[in-house]
Design a protein around this motif. Structure first.
Motif: not given
Length: 529
Positions: A299-303, A351-357, A369-373
């Motif tokens: 739902e958030q990252l579109g996979f 912090i990195v996940a928040a920035a990438s989203v 999306g790949a960075l968040t995962v």
């Protein structure tokens, strides 16, 4: 010898291995239940049978009611666990787990599913609060951390198994998609309960209940192969435990004084420290990802659903690998350092996940999306080598003998009620906060660093009786100023204190023997008259 026959001739490492296997299977059941429902929730056949779960609030309560039941189970373990004993508490919990699992497997409407999950959770609360204590009390100090972690490692393995099963069954159709994964959990009690029937009770619980001969014999059974009760190592352990119990009885104060921090052994402070580790574990956000990772990915990252389940399974596998690392290092590094490292590491990944989203909202959606995962994967590696395991070990060893069951139950209850809150509101928080959801957890976990550094004493390489001495001799809640409270190696003063306990234990047993002889002589005299 009778006790030896009772346990099918097993003693030493063989008996300890059976005990560890039972704890591993029971804690594995806990991990399986945590992992399996995330896949069940997004199964097409499940949504067809229970369309109410398409609503975020209903989906949340269907997941989180398990944690609410577990919280109640912990409260029951707190109130009655010390009376029942470690083995029987696990037995009762396993029975409730089985009943709850059967109700879920056979569920044909949502209320039946929710009731099954509550009963399942109730039993899990009893077993998850007791298993680490049972393992800790039956294990030598130098192996204690690792063997308690084996139970938690089994939890992680079963969590991974549940995720791969969810992925494999995604390509099937009909009720098999979700009823089979729920049914598979019955394999755990089928193996563990028969073995539990012939295991000994905790020697520390037996000695605390006045069953001294049985407690001494159990120490001999667990401490080595075919050891006699007269063995020096067995006697030293027995006398040290006996003296610690006697000192605790001499210093015992009313319950109201305990909760007002007026007892010499600081039981309330120790309970709060154990509860604190479990609070910190849950508010790293692990259950937010554990229950809802497939949902977040879709739902958030579109996979796609298939890719979300595959990534969740791969993530659980890397999480298992990190748990094996924790098994190796937990007694080498120490509890304090692992918690501080986990706090800093999890903060960075969030912090990195928040920035990438945030960036993905406007550009580079695929790359971000790949960075968040990848940050989710890294988070689980860091968490798996720190907060995944340390709180279970810490809360099982920090409390005194008389309060160990209640302390572990209070800590586990904290874990479950916090898990309930996190699970209930994660989906709505992700929908409403977006990238801010991860930044919130980054701030929370960073706050743990000064808390652990200032307030949490080291417990690795100490005997359980060392910890009583530590809290008596160092009553200040601030620990970083004292090397004996923060160093990994066992302090020399703790070794000397153990020798004193053994001497006092010898004097105590001599006194008890003399009192028994005088009582026998009096009885004989009366009979002759």
């Amino acid at each position: 010898m009778g006790l030896y026959k009772k346990h099918f001739g097993l003693s030493g490492n063989a008996l300890l291995a059976c005990l560890t296997l039972v704890n591993g299977l029971t804690m594995g059941w806990f991990g399986y239940d945590q992992g399996v429902f995330s896949g069940v929730l997004i199964s097409s056949d499940f949504k067809y049978h229970f369309p109410e779960t398409l609503d975020a609030n209903i989906s949340g309560i269907t997941s989180s009611c398990f944690s609410l039941g577990a919280f109640i189970g912990c409260l029951v373990a707190f109130a009655f666990g010390d009376k029942l004993g470690r083995r029987r508490t696990i037995m009762v919990g396993s029975a409730c787990n089985t009943i709850g699992a059967v109700l879920q497997i056979a569920a044909f409407h949502l209320p039946m599913m929710i009731i099954g999950r509550i009963i399942n959770g109730f039993g899990m609360g009893m077993t998850s609060s007791t298993c680490p204590v049972y393992q800790a009390e039956c294990t030598k100090a130098k192996y204690r951390g690792r063997l308690v972690v084996v139970g938690s490692l089994s939890n992680t393995f079963a969590y991974m198994l549940a995720n791969w099963m969810n992925y494999g069954l995604y390509f099937s159709s009909g009720p098999l998609q979700w009823r089979f994964p729920l049914a598979f959990q019955l394999l755990f009690p089928i193996i563990s309960v028969p073995i539990l029937c012939f295991l000994p009770e905790s020697p520390r619980w037996l000695l605390n209940k006045g069953r001294t001969q049985e407690g001494l014999s159990t120490i001999a059974l667990l401490w080595g192969k075919n050891l006699e009760v007269t063995n020096e190592t067995v006697q030293d352990e027995y006398l040290s435990i006996l003296d610690a119990i006697e000192q605790e009885r001499l210093d015992r104060v009313p319950f109201k004084d305990v909760i007002r921090f007026r007892d010499k052994t600081q039981n309330m402070r120790r309970i709060l420290l154990g509860m604190g580790t479990q609070f910190m574990q849950q508010f790293t956000g692990v259950n937010a990802l554990g229950y809802y990772l497939p949902t977040i990915l879709t739902e958030q990252l579109g996979f796609t659903e298939a890719m979300a389940k595959l990534l969740s399974a791969c993530n659980a596998t890397s999480y298992l690998g990190s748990a094996f690392v924790c098994l190796i290092i937990i007694d080498l590094v120490g509890r304090r350092r692992m918690m501080i490292y986990g706090s800093v590491g999890c903060c960075i990944t969030y912090i990195v996940a928040a920035a990438s989203v945030k960036v993905a909202e406007t550009r580079l959606a695929y790359e971000m999306g790949a960075l968040t995962v990848s940050m989710f994967f890294l988070y689980y590696v860091i968490y798996g080598t720190s907060y995944a395991k340390v709180p279970w070990v810490y809360s099982s060893e920090i409390n005194s003998i008389g309060w160990r069951t209640r302390g572990a139950a209070a800590a586990t209850a904290t874990n479950w009620i916090c898990g309930f809150c996190i699970t209930q509101y994660t989906k709505k928080a992700v929908n409403n906060l977006g990238w801010g959801f991860y930044l919130l957890f980054a701030f929370i976990v960073l706050c743990y660093v000064p808390v652990v550094f200032c307030l949490y004493p080291e417990t690795s390489r100490r005997s359980l009786e060392d910890l009583d001495y530590m809290f008596i001799q160092y009553p200040s809640p601030v620990v970083f100023r004292h090397k004996a409270l923060t160093q990994r190696e066992r302090p020399e003063e703790f070794v000397l204190a153990e020798k004193e306990r053994i001497l006092r234990g010898e004097n105590l047993t001599t006194k008890l023997d003399n009192d028994s002889d005088r009582k026998s002589a009096t009885i004989t005299h009366v009979e002759r008259v």
